[in-house]
Design a protein around this motif. Structure first.
Motif, PDB file in Angstrom:
ATOM      1  N   ALA A   2       0.831  -1.212   0.000  1.00 46.17           N
ATOM      2  CA  ALA A   2       0.000   0.000   0.000  1.00 46.17           C
ATOM      3  C   ALA A   2       0.864   1.260   0.000  1.00 46.17           C
ATOM      4  O   ALA A   2       2.048   1.224   0.336  1.00 46.17           O
ATOM      5  CB  ALA A   2      -0.900  -0.001   1.228  1.00 46.17           C
ATOM      6  N   ALA A   3       0.267   2.364  -0.378  1.00 48.93           N
ATOM      7  CA  ALA A   3       0.960   3.660  -0.379  1.00 48.93           C
ATOM      8  C   ALA A   3       1.470   3.975   1.026  1.00 48.93           C
ATOM      9  O   ALA A   3       0.885   3.557   2.025  1.00 48.93           O
ATOM     10  CB  ALA A   3       0.010   4.755  -0.848  1.00 48.93           C
ATOM     11  N   CYS A   5       2.291   6.878   3.813  1.00 51.10           N
ATOM     12  CA  CYS A   5       1.861   8.238   4.151  1.00 51.10           C
ATOM     13  C   CYS A   5       2.442   8.683   5.478  1.00 51.10           C
ATOM     14  O   CYS A   5       2.638   7.874   6.380  1.00 51.10           O
ATOM     15  CB  CYS A   5       0.341   8.294   4.256  1.00 51.10           C
ATOM     16  SG  CYS A   5      -0.503   7.887   2.737  1.00 51.10           S
ATOM     17  N   ALA A  12       1.217  12.051   1.415  1.00 50.62           N
ATOM     18  CA  ALA A  12       1.654  10.796   0.798  1.00 50.62           C
ATOM     19  C   ALA A  12       3.146  10.876   0.513  1.00 50.62           C
ATOM     20  O   ALA A  12       3.618  11.836  -0.079  1.00 50.62           O
ATOM     21  CB  ALA A  12       0.882  10.539  -0.484  1.00 50.62           C
ATOM     22  N   ALA A  14       4.920   7.939  -0.752  1.00 45.38           N
ATOM     23  CA  ALA A  14       5.177   7.080  -1.909  1.00 45.38           C
ATOM     24  C   ALA A  14       3.907   6.355  -2.313  1.00 45.38           C
ATOM     25  O   ALA A  14       3.286   5.695  -1.482  1.00 45.38           O
ATOM     26  CB  ALA A  14       6.275   6.076  -1.593  1.00 45.38           C
ATOM     27  N   ASN A  15       3.558   6.482  -3.572  1.00 45.87           N
ATOM     28  CA  ASN A  15       2.392   5.782  -4.105  1.00 45.87           C
ATOM     29  C   ASN A  15       2.756   4.400  -4.632  1.00 45.87           C
ATOM     30  O   ASN A  15       1.885   3.564  -4.812  1.00 45.87           O
ATOM     31  CB  ASN A  15       1.757   6.598  -5.235  1.00 45.87           C
ATOM     32  CG  ASN A  15       1.242   7.921  -4.727  1.00 45.87           C
ATOM     33  OD1 ASN A  15       0.703   8.009  -3.637  1.00 45.87           O
ATOM     34  ND2 ASN A  15       1.419   8.961  -5.517  1.00 45.87           N
ATOM     35  N   GLN A  16       4.064   4.190  -4.908  1.00 43.94           N
ATOM     36  CA  GLN A  16       4.523   2.950  -5.528  1.00 43.94           C
ATOM     37  C   GLN A  16       5.667   2.311  -4.739  1.00 43.94           C
ATOM     38  O   GLN A  16       6.750   2.091  -5.282  1.00 43.94           O
ATOM     39  CB  GLN A  16       5.014   3.231  -6.937  1.00 43.94           C
ATOM     40  CG  GLN A  16       4.049   3.974  -7.816  1.00 43.94           C
ATOM     41  CD  GLN A  16       4.759   4.540  -9.035  1.00 43.94           C
ATOM     42  OE1 GLN A  16       5.812   4.081  -9.433  1.00 43.94           O
ATOM     43  NE2 GLN A  16       4.175   5.558  -9.626  1.00 43.94           N
ATOM     44  N   GLU A  38       9.952  10.156  -8.415  1.00 49.35           N
ATOM     45  CA  GLU A  38       9.035  10.763  -7.458  1.00 49.35           C
ATOM     46  C   GLU A  38       7.857   9.818  -7.248  1.00 49.35           C
ATOM     47  O   GLU A  38       7.349   9.232  -8.202  1.00 49.35           O
ATOM     48  CB  GLU A  38       8.535  12.105  -8.012  1.00 49.35           C
ATOM     49  CG  GLU A  38       7.832  12.957  -7.004  1.00 49.35           C
ATOM     50  CD  GLU A  38       8.768  13.577  -5.990  1.00 49.35           C
ATOM     51  OE1 GLU A  38       8.319  13.827  -4.867  1.00 49.35           O
ATOM     52  OE2 GLU A  38       9.941  13.806  -6.330  1.00 49.35           O
ATOM     53  N   GLY A  39       7.462   9.622  -6.009  1.00 52.90           N
ATOM     54  CA  GLY A  39       6.346   8.735  -5.705  1.00 52.90           C
ATOM     55  C   GLY A  39       6.738   7.285  -5.499  1.00 52.90           C
ATOM     56  O   GLY A  39       5.911   6.460  -5.146  1.00 52.90           O
ATOM     57  N   THR A  99      12.344  14.169  -0.199  1.00 52.72           N
ATOM     58  CA  THR A  99      10.965  13.748   0.102  1.00 52.72           C
ATOM     59  C   THR A  99      10.608  14.078   1.528  1.00 52.72           C
ATOM     60  O   THR A  99       9.539  14.529   1.838  1.00 52.72           O
ATOM     61  CB  THR A  99      10.780  12.231  -0.137  1.00 52.72           C
ATOM     62  OG1 THR A  99      11.107  11.959  -1.480  1.00 52.72           O
ATOM     63  CG2 THR A  99       9.353  11.789   0.127  1.00 52.72           C
TER      64      THR A  99
END
Length: 99
Positions: A2-3, A5, A12, A14-16, A38-39, A99
């Motif tokens: 999961a992402a 946060c 958030a 990291a989304n990945q 990024e992410g 980040t």
């Protein structure tokens, strides 16, 4: 996975996120990659320290305990450096620098 946060700030991180849980994937980590987009993030589990040998770019590292509580943060760790050992850390989250 999961992402990731920052619940305190509602942001958030990291989304990945990728999980590196085997001896080989933890050892290899981000070596050989040109960037960490990024992410994206790499979660080393278990982990209480990191090395930056053969890395091409700086990263931020967040050391967390078994409940994902932040114990220590390293900002902009440059290639060819080693972090300190963070006691009670169960995971290390590697994120793009800044980040």
């Amino acid at each position: 996975m999961a992402a990731l946060c920052n619940e305190t700030r509602g942001v958030a991180l990291a989304n990945q996120p990728e999980l590196a849980a085997s001896l080989w994937t933890r050892f290899m980590g981000l070596m050989g990659r040109k960037t960490l987009p990024e992410g994206a993030a790499l979660v080393l589990e278990p982990g209480n320290s990191i090395h930056m040998f053969f890395m091409r770019f700086p990263i931020d590292a967040v050391f967390v305990d078994r409940d994902w509580k932040v114990l220590h943060v390293c900002h902009g760790i440059k290639p060819w450096r080693v972090s300190r050992v963070v006691r009670r850390s169960k995971r290390v989250i590697e994120l793009p620098a800044g980040t």
